[in-house]
Enzyme design. Sequence first.
Site, PDB file in Angstrom:
ATOM      1  N   ASP A 207       7.567  93.073  77.494  1.00  0.00           N
ATOM      2  CA  ASP A 207       7.250  91.734  77.988  1.00  0.00           C
ATOM      3  C   ASP A 207       8.523  91.004  78.418  1.00  0.00           C
ATOM      4  O   ASP A 207       9.538  91.056  77.724  1.00  0.00           O
ATOM      5  CB  ASP A 207       6.549  90.956  76.863  1.00  0.00           C
ATOM      6  CG  ASP A 207       6.182  89.545  77.266  1.00  0.00           C
ATOM      7  OD1 ASP A 207       5.392  89.401  78.214  1.00  0.00           O
ATOM      8  OD2 ASP A 207       6.694  88.590  76.648  1.00  0.00           O
ATOM      9  N   GLU A 249       7.621  94.631  82.397  1.00  0.00           N
ATOM     10  CA  GLU A 249       7.082  93.432  83.027  1.00  0.00           C
ATOM     11  C   GLU A 249       8.260  92.653  83.598  1.00  0.00           C
ATOM     12  O   GLU A 249       8.867  91.823  82.932  1.00  0.00           O
ATOM     13  CB  GLU A 249       6.314  92.542  82.034  1.00  0.00           C
ATOM     14  CG  GLU A 249       5.540  91.456  82.773  1.00  0.00           C
ATOM     15  CD  GLU A 249       5.607  90.046  82.195  1.00  0.00           C
ATOM     16  OE1 GLU A 249       4.934  89.160  82.731  1.00  0.00           O
ATOM     17  OE2 GLU A 249       6.340  89.814  81.226  1.00  0.00           O
TER      18      GLU A 249
HETATM   19  C1  GLC Z   1       4.655  87.209  79.780  1.00  0.00           C
HETATM   20  C2  GLC Z   1       3.176  87.209  79.477  1.00  0.00           C
HETATM   21  C3  GLC Z   1       2.664  85.796  79.398  1.00  0.00           C
HETATM   22  C4  GLC Z   1       3.447  85.037  78.361  1.00  0.00           C
HETATM   23  C5  GLC Z   1       4.946  85.134  78.664  1.00  0.00           C
HETATM   24  C6  GLC Z   1       5.781  84.549  77.552  1.00  0.00           C
HETATM   25  O1  GLC Z   1       4.919  86.704  81.039  1.00  0.00           O
HETATM   26  O2  GLC Z   1       2.484  87.962  80.431  1.00  0.00           O
HETATM   27  O3  GLC Z   1       1.292  85.779  79.094  1.00  0.00           O
HETATM   28  O4  GLC Z   1       3.043  83.701  78.324  1.00  0.00           O
HETATM   29  O5  GLC Z   1       5.338  86.478  78.799  1.00  0.00           O
HETATM   30  O6  GLC Z   1       5.677  85.358  76.416  1.00  0.00           O
END
Ligand code: GLC
Length: 561
Positions: A207, A249
């Site tokens: 993430d 991500e």
């Molecule tokens: C990522 C997740 C999102 C979350 C963010 C902060 O972008 O996809 O849902 O709010 O991280 O953790």
Amino acid sequence: MVRAVDRDPLWYKDAIIYETHVKAFFDANGDGIGDFGGLVEKLDYLEQLGITCLWLLPFFPSPLRDDGYDVADYRGVHPSYGTLEDFQRLVEEAHRRGIAVLIELVVNHTSDQHSWFQRARRAPPGSPLRDYYVWSDTDQRFAGARIIFTDTERSNWTWDEMAGAYYWHRFFSHQPDVNFDNRLVLEEMLGVLRFWASLGVDGFRLDAVPYLVEREGTNCENLPETHAVIRQLRAALDREFPGRMLLAEANQWPWDVRPYFGDGDECHMAFHFPVMPRIFMSLRLEDAEPIVDILRRTPPIPETCQWGLFLRNHDELTLEMVTEEERDYMVLAYARDAGQRLNLGIRRRLAPLVDNGRRRIELLSSLLFSLPGTPILYYGDEIGMGDDVLRPDRDGVRTPMQWSGGPNAGFSSAPGPSLYSQPITDPVYGHAAVNVAAQLRDPSSLLRWMRNLIRLRKQFQVFGRGTLEFVSSSNPKILAYVRRWGEDTVLCLANVSRQMQPFELDLSAFEGATPVEMLGYTAFPRIAGARYFLTLGGYGFAWFELRGARPPGAGIVAPAR
Ligand code: GLC
Ligand code: CA
């Protein structure tokens, strides 16, 4: 029990990923919140749908101020969803059906309720325990870093009374960023990775991975030091758990995402963020160019790596990776109502984005399943679920899965008010109109169509592994590309306009081949000469297997100059 990862180290290239939140899928114990037991009960549904990898949004102990992305304990399970044993049972049952399990590694930040943070704010300044996080005496450091949650945050620094210092956070102020300059933090994260990998988890979504390390004078994204952290996570995984996958991500431009694959020694997969809004843009502009343009500007990636493709996910449709002009256009086209906007994006689901247009859902799905990469389906989009922009933050796209037209959409037997979120009830998208039970019974339903498409996709490895070449078309409303892998050559066509379109393709490279339409096995006229004439209905798509096509390079005469 054959585990996905034991079959082929490149399993993720052929995967069909399904993204869901445990709380939103099915409530087995009747307390109004989805749980692991519920997921286990619904694995047959997922198996029949044909997915091969289940991506679970965060399910760890958490104050749930960011739906679990605010982790308070990395080695447990939030009691609302069950126990660690329940999770293990889910992994076993999924594996028994050939379904891999992908979980979140929220590597950039924790909840402010995490014991690391509680300890850090009390620890002496400069001590290793204090330095689990990034502290400062001023809120002026790292001024080059943008603010991501622009609707809620004004600064990436927040003052902590107890510590007497500011702490750094790229997201909500209750989510302090951990400090990877402290070796102990990397050790902790490696420990977390090992913990879940030894429970059988097949992959990890890293993430918010671009923001791991910050340096003065930079925008604090994609820094070499961040890549060094990822390489260490990867090396440990390869050494101790070969065959497990890392998915980045990184909401960045393709050339900035490319380094997350490293030399095949960082992440196995990364989401292709910029292609997603351009698919929606092409559709509204009735012009294939935005898709072609971004894919042409996407650099090649190492042999063992793979893009992750998606149309929608649990977040807003982000418009960070488009130009300002494109952003204005997208907002005009897809979010005229201010309630539909969030931060720099649009908080809507797939079906409502395309006005519930079945042909448009099918067209976009055909791209999801045929462009280079591994497709990722967001739960509920396979039945055309809707959203509710009146709910706060992204809650409107995280409502209970609609299993039936019965009470609570068949999601839970709890009394209505105790549900974590009410099912959508509007006349078009509500569970009375849109639900799994009805669509299973209806041979023409979107769900049955989706199952069919997934089945077809799985018969041809070329979709997950093949090369991409665009084919020149006489009509800008037609997107035409060829995927090749080994013996297989597939021609994919998409008409992004609402009207029927005629077009000519230059298929001279496939002279002599016979196009066979893949959904109906209909043979089309043999390719002879440079121009091949076809038509596609409004929002139509077609996939053709080019039978008898020469493998790339074999006997193709170079055009005369
Ligand atoms: C990522 C997740 C999102 C979350 C963010 C902060 O972008 O996809 O849902 O709010 O991280 O953790
Ligand atoms: Ca429950």
